[in-house]
Design a protein around this motif. Sequence first.
Motif, PDB file in Angstrom:
ATOM      1  N   ASN A  70       2.698   2.570   4.918  1.00 56.33           N
ATOM      2  CA  ASN A  70       3.397   3.377   3.915  1.00 56.33           C
ATOM      3  C   ASN A  70       2.800   4.780   3.807  1.00 56.33           C
ATOM      4  O   ASN A  70       1.642   4.990   4.119  1.00 56.33           O
ATOM      5  N   CYS A 124       1.153  -1.917  -3.627  1.00 60.23           N
ATOM      6  CA  CYS A 124       1.702  -0.554  -3.701  1.00 60.23           C
ATOM      7  C   CYS A 124       2.514  -0.395  -4.983  1.00 60.23           C
ATOM      8  O   CYS A 124       3.255  -1.296  -5.378  1.00 60.23           O
ATOM      9  N   VAL A 125       2.402   0.761  -5.592  1.00 61.11           N
ATOM     10  CA  VAL A 125       3.109   1.071  -6.833  1.00 61.11           C
ATOM     11  C   VAL A 125       4.632   0.968  -6.651  1.00 61.11           C
ATOM     12  O   VAL A 125       5.374   0.783  -7.602  1.00 61.11           O
ATOM     13  N   GLY A 214      -2.350   0.876  -4.235  1.00 58.77           N
ATOM     14  CA  GLY A 214      -2.337   1.368  -2.854  1.00 58.77           C
ATOM     15  C   GLY A 214      -2.587   2.851  -2.666  1.00 58.77           C
ATOM     16  O   GLY A 214      -3.277   3.254  -1.724  1.00 58.77           O
ATOM     17  N   TYR A 215      -2.048   3.683  -3.554  1.00 57.70           N
ATOM     18  CA  TYR A 215      -2.163   5.128  -3.283  1.00 57.70           C
ATOM     19  C   TYR A 215      -3.586   5.653  -3.389  1.00 57.70           C
ATOM     20  O   TYR A 215      -3.887   6.730  -2.899  1.00 57.70           O
TER      21      TYR A 215
END
Length: 252
Positions: A70, A124-125, A214-215
């Motif tokens: 991603n 992940c958001v 995740g970010y």
Amino acid sequence: MNRRRWLTGAAATLLASALSACDQARISLAEQARRMGEGLTRRTQRLLIPREALAPTYDRSQISPDFRANGSIDPAAADYVALKTGGFADYRLVIDGLVERPLSLSLADLRSRPAQSQITKHDCVEGWTSIGEWTGVRLETLLDEAGLKPEAKYIVFHCFDALDQTEGGDRYYESIDLIDARHPQTILAYAMNGQTLPVPHGAPLRLRVERQLGYKHAKYIRRIEAVESFAHIGGGKGGYWEDRGYEWYAGI
Ligand SMILES: Nc1nc2c(c(=O)[nH]1)N[C@H]1C(S)=C(S)[C@@H](COP(=O)(O)O)O[C@H]1N2
Ligand SMILES: [Mo]
């Protein structure tokens, strides 16, 4: 718990009536509702779980056969492409800023430090998760080698990639505090699922900071800087996505 479920349900109902017009909206409805529920969970968890607690780990049999990639998946930046073309033989991880002994480490240097592996769930958001095995060196090991100065409060990760793939574009960056930097599961990973870290997942080196979304897990790391404040870096909010409105602390 009941109140949270009720709130999530109410949010979903509201969104359903607002968005049921087209299929496109219905997809984002499910995502939005799930995110709202998770948001409440996260805030509750943040109050209840100590920062030092370990993230859950999994068995090899639970590893996702198709771990999603991603954000940036193949940086176009000239310096990155040059290193990639040479198989990252010339890659050096720079550790500087508020440290006693700045470091410049090759991948061989990193692999010569004690290795740690962990099988964890990436969250992940955007609403997907994948389980993978990560191998690397503990961030704390390298920070202790460099010797943090007493003023150091945050660790900033400078990355090679610009999401718009232009040479002058804003490059990805992230930051964490020293609690997460010294957390026993916070590693700089050079391998994934037993293989050299693939380019889509951040080759040659990426962060795993398992108690956060995740970010925060910076891929394509080129430099690690110890700072007292990140107000002077990028947009001043501590990360590429934070500068665009995301929360700085994304605990899960
Ligand atoms: N340098 C860099 N790091 C990044 C990103 C990115 O675009 N660039 N995307 C982030 C996001 S939103 C997620 S979910 C994860 C994705 O990691 P993966 O590609 O290994 O799944 O990387 C994070 N780290
Ligand atoms: Mo993400």
